[in-house]
Write a protein that holds these residues in place. Structure first.
Motif, mmCIF file in Angstrom:
data_model
loop_
_atom_site.group_PDB
_atom_site.id
_atom_site.type_symbol
_atom_site.label_atom_id
_atom_site.label_comp_id
_atom_site.label_asym_id
_atom_site.label_seq_id
_atom_site.Cartn_x
_atom_site.Cartn_y
_atom_site.Cartn_z
ATOM 1 N N ALA A 1 -7.051 2.765 -6.553
ATOM 2 C CA ALA A 1 -8.570 2.195 -6.708
ATOM 3 C C ALA A 1 -8.585 0.824 -6.598
ATOM 4 O O ALA A 1 -9.376 0.364 -5.823
ATOM 5 N N THR A 2 -7.520 0.113 -6.968
ATOM 6 C CA THR A 2 -7.398 -1.063 -6.636
ATOM 7 C C THR A 2 -7.414 -1.525 -5.081
ATOM 8 O O THR A 2 -8.079 -2.424 -4.601
ATOM 9 N N PHE A 3 -6.787 -0.810 -4.374
ATOM 10 C CA PHE A 3 -6.557 -1.049 -3.208
ATOM 11 C C PHE A 3 -7.721 -0.582 -2.404
ATOM 12 O O PHE A 3 -8.111 -1.311 -1.341
ATOM 13 N N ASP B 1 -10.254 -3.382 -2.372
ATOM 14 C CA ASP B 1 -9.769 -4.660 -1.707
ATOM 15 C C ASP B 1 -10.359 -4.691 -0.356
ATOM 16 O O ASP B 1 -9.962 -3.901 0.439
ATOM 17 N N PRO B 2 -11.055 -5.804 -0.102
ATOM 18 C CA PRO B 2 -11.713 -6.081 1.255
ATOM 19 C C PRO B 2 -10.287 -6.237 2.513
ATOM 20 O O PRO B 2 -10.587 -5.492 3.506
ATOM 21 N N ASP B 3 -9.396 -6.440 2.113
ATOM 22 C CA ASP B 3 -8.180 -6.871 2.892
ATOM 23 C C ASP B 3 -7.874 -5.336 3.434
ATOM 24 O O ASP B 3 -6.848 -5.305 4.576
ATOM 25 N N TYR B 4 -8.066 -4.238 2.404
ATOM 26 C CA TYR B 4 -7.487 -2.912 3.012
ATOM 27 C C TYR B 4 -8.769 -2.153 3.444
ATOM 28 O O TYR B 4 -8.560 -0.769 3.439
ATOM 29 N N GLU B 5 -9.737 -2.610 3.927
ATOM 30 C CA GLU B 5 -10.515 -1.903 4.440
ATOM 31 C C GLU B 5 -10.715 -0.851 5.315
ATOM 32 O O GLU B 5 -11.152 0.240 5.327
ATOM 33 N N LEU C 1 0.858 -1.191 0.013
ATOM 34 C CA LEU C 1 -0.009 0.199 -0.133
ATOM 35 C C LEU C 1 0.893 1.166 0.055
ATOM 36 O O LEU C 1 0.445 2.186 -0.644
ATOM 37 N N TRP C 2 1.909 1.260 0.751
ATOM 38 C CA TRP C 2 2.843 2.401 0.797
ATOM 39 C C TRP C 2 3.288 2.723 -0.361
ATOM 40 O O TRP C 2 3.601 3.838 -0.873
ATOM 41 N N LEU D 1 -8.749 6.727 0.168
ATOM 42 C CA LEU D 1 -9.673 7.831 -0.477
ATOM 43 C C LEU D 1 -9.086 9.089 -0.378
ATOM 44 O O LEU D 1 -9.393 9.946 -1.392
ATOM 45 N N PHE D 2 -8.711 9.710 0.781
ATOM 46 C CA PHE D 2 -8.242 10.860 0.990
ATOM 47 C C PHE D 2 -6.900 11.301 0.233
ATOM 48 O O PHE D 2 -7.123 12.094 -0.387
#
Length: 335
Positions: free
Chosen positions: A152-154, A157-161, A133-134, A168-169
């Protein structure tokens, strides 16, 4: 030598030689009357602690205090020390904390070096997840053309909820995507990210260091009376970095692209970082005893000087990293 550490407690050189000295040092630091006293105590004594888990906890405590006192770059150095405090047991989550703090002050290339270290040689699933993610955040800050689709993919992804408000920010503030602002304010209105966007209280919002922390003060935020409907009515931005003229009113304009290295190959593997040249030379001797050729160089960070011990990675960074690890030496690539 006995150092005063408050009304009823002291710290002695003998404490630094005990396996639990780091834990005692943390307790004494927390007993100080001010942040500055606590930081001074940890800064002076953490380097001399016996390597191990207690030393890692001492460096981690120092890093947290630096963050609370508003010095993220110093915190990054302390987190890096914590990551390598246990021989042959690198703490990749601490290394990612270092990357987080470096990102907060705009040091994206140094942050990316920590991220790449974890991605190339890490084994901790949680740290690897965070590093992926970073890398996406840094791509956005650096103006990479695929940053919008990557984040957008992240976000999907439910793993990154749990990281979704932050994702989003960052997409909105850096890439100018209005639909992300709308979703953030509608679904995550109680988060710090939404508070920065709306500035509902009309006052400055103080937050723990996050990737968006550097954007809070540097970029304009909407007026307090801004509503979700106001933002939703704006024309959505394209999925590329928009020009300043295309940025919707009330939303942050994208920053200028940051410079990135054209060659991602590591130049060396860092095995040690010391304030004492003698300690650096001692590490070189231990490396040479295990048939590793190494060099020592001086590095200045702010007003502090350090001695860096590096090893040439040869043709394979991963193979050399594993050889060093098997010999009891932790390392990370320098780009």
């Amino acid at each position: 030598m006995i150092l005063p550490c408050g009304a009823d407690v002291v710290w002695s050189e003998a404490d630094s030689k005990s396996a639990d000295g780091g834990d005692r040092l943390v307790v004494l630091a927390h007993a100080q009357e001010s942040f500055s006293s606590s930081i001074d105590l940890l800064t002076k004594n953490a380097p001399s602690l016996v390597a191990g888990a207690a030393k890692k906890r001492a460096w981690s405590a120092l890093a947290a205090l630096h963050e609370l006192s508003g010095h993220p770059e110093s915190a990054a150095l302390a987190w890096s020390e914590a990551a390598f405090a246990e021989p042959a047991r690198r703490d990749d989550m601490a290394l990612m904390e270092s990357a987080r703090c470096l990102t907060a002050v705009g040091e994206t290339e140094r942050a990316l070096a920590d991220v790449r270290t974890v991605l190339l040689t890490g084994r901790d699933p949680l740290a690897l997840r965070k590093a992926r993610l970073w890398a996406g955040y840094i791509a956005a800050f650096s103006g990479a053309s695929d940053a919008a689709s990557l984040l957008a993919t992240f976000a999907a992804d439910p793993d990154y909820e749990s990281e979704r408000p932050s994702i989003l920010f960052v997409r909105n503030r850096v890439l100018g995507t209005v639909d992300d602002a709308t979703r953030l304010l509608a679904e995550y209105s109680g988060t710090p990210e939404a508070r920065i966007l709306l500035a509902a209280s009309g006052r400055r919002v103080d937050l723990a260091l996050t990737p968006q922390w550097i954007l809070a003060d540097a970029r304009p935020v909407p007026k307090p009376e801004t509503r979700v409907a106001d933002l939703a009515g704006a024309e959505p931005a394209a999925s590329k970095t928009p020009s300043p003229a295309d940025t919707p009113p009330g939303l942050a304009k994208p920053p200028a692209p940051l410079s990135t290295s054209a060659d991602p190959s590591p130049k060396a593997l860092q095995v040690g970082l010391f304030k004492s040249e003698v300690n650096a030379r001692n590490l070189v001797s231990r490396l040479e005893a295990r048939k590793f050729a190494s060099t020592v160089s001086k590095r200045t960070v702010g007003e502090a000087s350090y001695w860096v011990v590096t090893v040439d990675p040869g043709s394979s960074v991963r193979d050399m990293t594993m050889k060093l690890k098997d010999a009891g030496f932790e390392s990370f690539p320098l780009f």
